[in-house]
Design a protein around this motif. Sequence first.
Motif, mmCIF file in Angstrom:
data_model
loop_
_atom_site.group_PDB
_atom_site.id
_atom_site.type_symbol
_atom_site.label_atom_id
_atom_site.label_comp_id
_atom_site.label_asym_id
_atom_site.label_seq_id
_atom_site.Cartn_x
_atom_site.Cartn_y
_atom_site.Cartn_z
ATOM 1 N N ARG A 240 0.828 -1.200 0.000
ATOM 2 C CA ARG A 240 0.000 0.000 0.000
ATOM 3 C C ARG A 240 0.865 1.253 0.000
ATOM 4 O O ARG A 240 0.576 2.228 -0.718
ATOM 5 N N GLU A 243 2.278 1.733 -3.422
ATOM 6 C CA GLU A 243 1.223 2.182 -4.339
ATOM 7 C C GLU A 243 0.985 3.690 -4.203
ATOM 8 O O GLU A 243 0.916 4.420 -5.197
ATOM 9 N N GLU A 246 3.995 5.745 -5.400
ATOM 10 C CA GLU A 246 4.053 5.836 -6.862
ATOM 11 C C GLU A 246 3.055 6.871 -7.379
ATOM 12 O O GLU A 246 3.361 7.646 -8.285
ATOM 13 N N GLU A 247 1.863 6.895 -6.788
ATOM 14 C CA GLU A 247 0.855 7.889 -7.166
ATOM 15 C C GLU A 247 1.371 9.302 -6.945
ATOM 16 O O GLU A 247 1.083 10.211 -7.733
#
Length: 256
Positions: A240, A243, A246-247
């Motif tokens: 998580r 993720e 990266e966003e």
Amino acid sequence: MTTLDSRAEVLKLARLLDADDERLSFLARLDARELRRLRERMTDVLFDANLPMLRRMAAASKLLPGAVTAKIAERVYGPLLCARIAGVMEADRAVDVAKRLTTAFLADVAIELDPRRVSEIIARMPRTRILEIAEELVRREDWITIGRFVGHLPDETVEAAFVVLHDVALLHTAFVLDDKARVGQVVELLPEDRFDGLAAAAAELDLWVPTFDLLAHIGNGDRELLAGALRRLDKASVARAREKAEEMGVLHYLEA
């Protein structure tokens, strides 16, 4: 990370204007430094209104014993007017009155204060009193007010405040700290065992935005301590974190 700094400034501007931060969210596209200058100018306009009257009230308060002034302040003036008067009051007199006020009321006053105008008062306040106010603000989850004052406190007081500033409070407060240059100095005071707690808080409450913002504003040594703590989380939490990183375009912070 400039966008995150702007988001934090929008939150503080919304507080100043007593507005819904969602209504001001479009401002997050602007430069954080410009937003801060706007907020400071608006603060000056608000605090300089009725300045002669405030000075007369501050001068008149010296004619009364501190205990009487404190009672009038809490029962009649209220936190907003007290905050305005404090900005033009002699520091010794202000501290004497503040010592006699309840912690809850002082926390209410702190919300309305402009720390730039009362830095001398803050410096002379007993540390135990400051910690009591900090604890009350943490209980209220008022991270913005805490963040506005951290830059005006000596390191010794900030370090002592870690007892009441739990990991969630630290993440939220660092995100809205008025002077982001101060973030690294504050984190340098943290004991190493707090970094695991910060990582756990981020994972438990999905606080990735303030966590990655924190990573962007601390020194390399502390950044590696926090990044290492994040990499030691359970697999689902690490996934998580990666993720979200990266966003936000900061995945490099999690690379070993």
